[in-house]
Design an enzyme around this catalytic site. Structure first.
Site, PDB file in Angstrom:
ATOM      1  N   ARG A 154       0.815  -1.225   0.000  1.00 36.50           N
ATOM      2  CA  ARG A 154       0.000   0.000   0.000  1.00 36.50           C
ATOM      3  C   ARG A 154       0.848   1.274   0.000  1.00 36.50           C
ATOM      4  O   ARG A 154       0.633   2.186   0.800  1.00 36.50           O
ATOM      5  CB  ARG A 154      -0.957   0.007   1.191  1.00 36.50           C
ATOM      6  CG  ARG A 154      -2.004  -1.067   1.060  1.00 36.50           C
ATOM      7  CD  ARG A 154      -3.171  -0.846   2.000  1.00 36.50           C
ATOM      8  NE  ARG A 154      -4.260  -1.758   1.649  1.00 36.50           N
ATOM      9  CZ  ARG A 154      -5.424  -1.809   2.279  1.00 36.50           C
ATOM     10  NH1 ARG A 154      -5.662  -1.012   3.289  1.00 36.50           N
ATOM     11  NH2 ARG A 154      -6.360  -2.635   1.891  1.00 36.50           N
ATOM     12  N   GLY A 155       1.786   1.342  -0.912  1.00 29.10           N
ATOM     13  CA  GLY A 155       2.638   2.527  -0.973  1.00 29.10           C
ATOM     14  C   GLY A 155       2.476   3.301  -2.272  1.00 29.10           C
ATOM     15  O   GLY A 155       3.472   3.582  -2.902  1.00 29.10           O
TER      16      GLY A 155
END
Ligand SMILES: *[C@@H]1O[C@H](CO)[C@@H](O)[C@H](O)[C@H]1NC(C)=O
Ligand SMILES: *[C@@H]1O[C@H](CO)[C@@H](O)[C@H](O)[C@H]1NC(C)=O
Ligand SMILES: *[C@@H]1O[C@H](CO)[C@@H](O)[C@H](O)[C@H]1NC(C)=O
Ligand SMILES: *[C@@H]1O[C@H](CO)[C@@H](O)[C@H](O)[C@H]1NC(C)=O
Length: 394
Positions: free
Chosen positions: A256-257
Site C-alpha cells: 500500500r505505498g
C-alpha cells in the site's frame, strides 16, 4: 521607485505556499489567533471548537495551534476487550498481527481475544482554516489520530509525530483520515506504530492534498507478513482525490505505498515525486487497483524494494512509472501530456518485472499541469530526503 498602496497591501498579506503540488493553495490558520494547548481537552477544543447537529465539525475560525509537548491519549478513554482475529498466523505468535472484527475483515480468520485502547478508535476532529504545527522536535500526538471530515478545507499539519495508535491491531485507528477534505498539507511529520492506515482517504473526495517531507517508519513487532514491516501505509479511495506525495522517507513497509482505488467510486489522480523507499518487503510500494486510479511516479528512489510497482493478477490500475535505462521511447509522452520530460525513477535492487507506462495515467493530469512539481534526479533523493524530511527540520 513609487509603489502603489494596493501593491503594498497585497504583498504584505500574500503568504508563501507551505508545500508544492496539489496542496499548494493551502495556507492553514494564518490571520487567526495562535493557541498553545496544554491539556488533551484544550487540544481537542483548539482543533475543533464546535460541532453541528450531525456531529460534523463546523468550527472554521482560523487558528494556529502550536504543539509544544507530547499529548498522550493512551488509556484516556479506557481499555476494551472483544473478540477479533489473527490476520495471519506467524511462526512466532508474538509477531501475529491482530484485527478487530470490522467490515467483515475477521470472516474466515482465526478468532482471538483482542485488547485495545479505546482512544485510538475515536480520532480528533479538525475544522477548516487550521495550522497544527509542532515546535522544534517537541510536538507529539500519541494514541490518537486526526480526522478531516465532511468538507473541511485549508488545513496544515506540520512537524509533529503521530504514533503508537493500537500498534499491531488493524481497525485500531488511522493516523490521518480525510473523508471530504480539500487543500490539506501534511508536511515534515513522523508516523510510526499505527494500527491501520498511516494516511487514508475516502469515500468522499480528498482534493488538493500535498503529503511532503514526512518520515513513515514501518518497523513493528506484529505485522501482516510476519516480517516486522507495516503493510497499511497509504490507502487512497476518495471519489475525486488529487494528491501529491513528494520527498517522503518510507522505510520497512510491506505494501500500500499506496493502494489507489478499488472500492466504491474511488477516482484518484496521484503524483508521486522524489520519494525515498528503503527496504520494502511483501508487496513493496505502488499498487494501482482500478481503471479510475491514475498515478504518475517519477524521480523516486527505491532501495531494496521487493516490487517498486506491484500488480495483482488482474490489476488494471493505471500507472506511468519510467525507470532509468528502461523503455525510454515511451517517455516522450510526458512532453505531450504534461508539457515536460518526466524524470525516471531509480532502483538499487528488487524486481524489475513490472514497469508500467500507461498513457491513460497521464491524460487525466494534463489539466492539472500547474500542480505537477518538477522532480530532481532520482539518484540525489536518498541523501536529500534523509537530510531534509521529518520532524525538527522546518
Ligand atoms: C455549529 O452548529 C451548532 C449546532 O447546529 C450551532 O449551534 C453553532 O452555532 C454552529 N457553529 C458555527 C461556528 O457555525
Ligand atoms: C474558513 O473556512 C471556510 C470554509 O472552508 C471558508 O469559507 C472561509 O473563507 C475561511 N475563512 C477564513 C478567514 O479563512
Ligand atoms: C462517491 O461516494 C461517496 C460515498 O458513497 C459519496 O459521498 C460521493 O458523493 C460520491 N461521489 C461521486 C462523485 O459519485
Ligand atoms: C533488504 O531487505 C531485506 C528485507 O526485505 C533485509 O533483510 C536486508 O537486510 C536488506 N538488505 C540491505 C542491503 O539493506
Amino acid at each position: 521607485m513609487k509603489i502603489s498602496l494596493a501593491l503594498v497591501i497585497s504583498l504584505s498579506t500574500a503568504l508563501a505556499a507551505v508545500a508544492p503540488g496539489f496542496g499548494s493553495v493551502t495556507r492553514g490558520g494564518p490571520g487567526g489567533v495562535t493557541v498553545t494547548p496544554t491539556t488533551l481537552a484544550e487540544l481537542k477544543a483548539a482543533l475543533c471548537g464546535s460541532k453541528d447537529s450531525t456531529g460534523k465539525c463546523n468550527d472554521t475560525t482560523p487558528r494556529i495551534i502550536k504543539i509544544t509537548k507530547t499529548f498522550d491519549f493512551r488509556g484516556s478513554e479506557g481499555i476494551m476487550t472483544e473478540t477479533g482475529c489473527i490476520t495471519k498466523a506467524c511462526p512466532n505468535p508474538a509477531n501475529n498481527e491482530l484485527a478487530l472484527a470490522r467490515s467483515g475483515f475477521c470472516d474466515g480468520r482465526t478468532s482471538t481475544t483482542v485488547k485495545y485502547d479505546a482512544a485510538g478508535t475515536t480520532p480528533l476532529l479538525v475544522g477548516s482554516n487550521k495550522s497544527i504545527i509542532g515546535v522544534g522536535s517537541a510536538g507529539k500526538l500519541l494514541g490518537k489520530g486526526l480526522i478531516l471530515k465532511g468538507g473541511q478545507n485549508n488545513i496544515v499539519i506540520q512537524n509533529i509525530q503521530i504514533s503508537d495508535i493500537n500498534d499491531g491491531i488493524i481497525w485500531g485507528g488511522d493516523a490521518i483520515q480525510m473523508d471530504g477534505a480539500s487543500n490539506v498539507v501534511i508536511d515534515h511529520n513522523h508516523f510510526a506504530r499505527i494500527g491501520r492506515q498511516m494516511i487514508v482517504t475516502g469515500f468522499s473526495a480528498a482534493k488538493f492534498i500535498s503529503i511532503t517531507n514526512n518520515y513513515f517508519d514501518g518497523r513493528r513487532t506484529r505485522s501482516s507478513f510476519c516480517d516486522g514491516s507495516h503493510y497499511w501505509l497509504w490507502l487512497f479511495l476518495g471519489a475525486n482525490d488529487k494528491i501529491t506525495v513528494a520527498n517522503n522517507y518510507i522505510y520497512h513497509t510491506s505494501g500500500r505505498g499506496p493502494h489507489t482505488g478499488g472500492l466504491k467510486n474511488g477516482t484518484i489522480r496521484l503524483h508521486m515525486v522524489n520519494n525515498y523507499f528503503d527496504t520494502l518487503t511483501g508487496e513493496g510500494a505502488i499498487d494501482g487497483m482500478t481503471t479510475t486510479s491514475f498515478t504518475l511516479a517519477e524521480g523516486n528512489y527505491f532501495k531494496n524494494v521487493t516490487y517498486p510497482v506491484y500488480s495483482y493478477k488482474s490489476d488494471p490500475g493505471y500507472v506511468f512509472a519510467p525507470f532509468v535505462g528502461a523503455q525510454t521511447s515511451a517517455w516522450s509522452n510526458c512532453q505531450t501530456y504534461i508539457g515536460r520530460a518526466c524524470v525516471p525513477n531509480d532502483q538499487s535492487s528488487g524486481s524489475t518485472a513490472y514497469r508500467p507506462l500507461h498513457i491513460e495515467a497521464l491524460t487525466p493530469l494534463t489539466i492539472y499541469r500547474k500542480f505537477l512539481m518538477t522532480p530532481v534526479v532520482a539518484s540525489a533523493v536518498p541523501a536529500l530526503v534523509t537530510a531534509s524530511a521529518g520532524v525538527g527540520k522546518i
